[in-house]
Scaffold this active site. Sequence first.
Site, PDB file in Angstrom:
ATOM      1  N   LYS A  52       0.634  -1.089  -0.127  1.00  0.00           N
ATOM      2  CA  LYS A  52       0.027   0.149   0.298  1.00  0.00           C
ATOM      3  C   LYS A  52       1.000   1.523   0.332  1.00  0.00           C
ATOM      4  CE  LYS A  52      -3.621  -2.206  -0.529  1.00  0.00           C
ATOM      5  NZ  LYS A  52      -4.350  -3.301   0.250  1.00  0.00           N
TER       6      LYS A  52
HETATM    7  C1  LIG Z   1      -5.647  -4.512   0.941  1.00  0.00           C
HETATM    8  C2  LIG Z   1      -7.397  -4.358   0.701  1.00  0.00           C
HETATM    9  C3  LIG Z   1      -7.573  -4.213   1.958  1.00  0.00           C
HETATM   10  C4  LIG Z   1      -7.025  -5.203   3.281  1.00  0.00           C
HETATM   11  O1  LIG Z   1      -5.860  -4.848   3.814  1.00  0.00           O
HETATM   12  P1  LIG Z   1      -4.600  -5.632   4.913  1.00  0.00           P
HETATM   13  O2  LIG Z   1      -4.594  -4.037   5.546  1.00  0.00           O
HETATM   14  O3  LIG Z   1      -4.533  -6.429   4.173  1.00  0.00           O
HETATM   15  O4  LIG Z   1      -6.220  -6.267   5.439  1.00  0.00           O
HETATM   16  C5  LIG Z   1      -9.125  -4.160   2.083  1.00  0.00           C
HETATM   17  N1  LIG Z   1      -9.903  -3.666   1.002  1.00  0.00           N
HETATM   18  C6  LIG Z   1      -8.828  -3.446  -0.085  1.00  0.00           C
HETATM   19  C7  LIG Z   1      -9.394  -2.749  -1.409  1.00  0.00           C
HETATM   20  C8  LIG Z   1      -7.264  -4.392  -0.395  1.00  0.00           C
HETATM   21  O5  LIG Z   1      -6.625  -3.507  -1.423  1.00  0.00           O
END
Ligand SMILES: *Cc1c(COP(=O)(O)O)cnc(C)c1O
Length: 387
Positions: free
Chosen positions: A187
């Site tokens: 991210k």
């Molecule tokens: C990455 C992601 C999540 C989950 O994030 P985590 O921190 O890995 O639990 C939720 N929604 C979307 C759209 C994502 O891309």
Amino acid sequence: MSQQHFLPFALPDIGEEEINEVVNAMRSGWVTTGPKTKQFEADFAQWLGGGVEAIAVNSATSGLHLALEALGIGPGDEVITTAYTFTASAEVMRYLGAHPVLVDIDPNTLNIDPARIEAAITPRTKAIMPVHFAGLGCDMQAILAIARKHNLKVVEDAAHALPTRVGGELVGKLASDVTVFSFYATKTITTGEGGMVVCRDADIAKRCRLMRLHGINRDAFDRYTSNKPSWYYEIVAPGFKYNLSDVASAMGIHQLRKADVFQQQRQQMADRYSFELADLPLLLPPGAPAGDLHAWHLYVLRLSDAATVSRDDFIQAMFDRGIGCSVHFIPLHLHPYWRDTYKLQPSDFPKALDSFQRAISLPLYTKMTSDDQARVIDAVRAILTGN
Ligand SMILES: *Cc1c(COP(=O)(O)O)cnc(C)c1O
């Protein structure tokens, strides 16, 4: 052509500041949730401009679960979300016995189509979960108006949206009930694994903090630093184990300070892709409207009808040239669990299906060099023009 290294699809951008802070946390003797997490939460709320509570959690998935739980979502309830998302958005509804009601996207933005939200509302609908796909803000004005009209809660899945502006305002400061960010490794900022729940309402924040750590009425930090006897605590609910460690928060403190610079770098790279790929048989991702901000977590292009290569062959050809690509997303209704549980057909969400079949996510991250990006552009061009 000389042998080149493999260019991965994504890499975190971690500097000496993060490393030193993590070492500092480890040397301090306090590695679980404690002072660094408190600081990270305070910094995060301040970065949003204040007026909100920020609750650090060990993933966005945990945060979305806490948010829905705090809003009272339970068995049989329905929550409307997009078919074009990661499974985490919808799975947390199932944790609570609630049901995701999927709706199709606007094919231009790849975000949930507000007109379809209204059509999906039933007497059981309790909430809407918009997902800011790739970091482009949803039409929150329309979504919030629908929510107000039908008395629904709004939880933003802002896993891609740091920093994103909608109507000039940062995601996290909009008039929704709760916003959840992700600090997963790929991210826009990362703590390895981690997330942040943001809300204005003190009761929702309190419930999230309680359920984040076993339903204990004081968190471990207070427990070991307050002047009451440290052994005493009370369990007031069957909570979860969703707290973020100080080791992870140490990373987050410095990643957050770089978030705006990272966004500017991503913006420049996205602009370069869009400029240099404009003549090819592609649908390029739209930028944010004037005055708004696109986080550019992902750069998702789509093959147009004029392209002579299939999506799968395109990704293989990129791989053969030493470049990692990805696909965002395989729509939820194509996955066996969601398909079978809710008897969904591929054609139920035609825009999501069509977008998926054309979609390619190109590498876009701040550790990429200008030469790396040129290599990606040259490869895309070569594959699409046959030379
Ligand atoms: C990455 C992601 C999540 C989950 O994030 P985590 O921190 O890995 O639990 C939720 N929604 C979307 C759209 C994502 O891309």
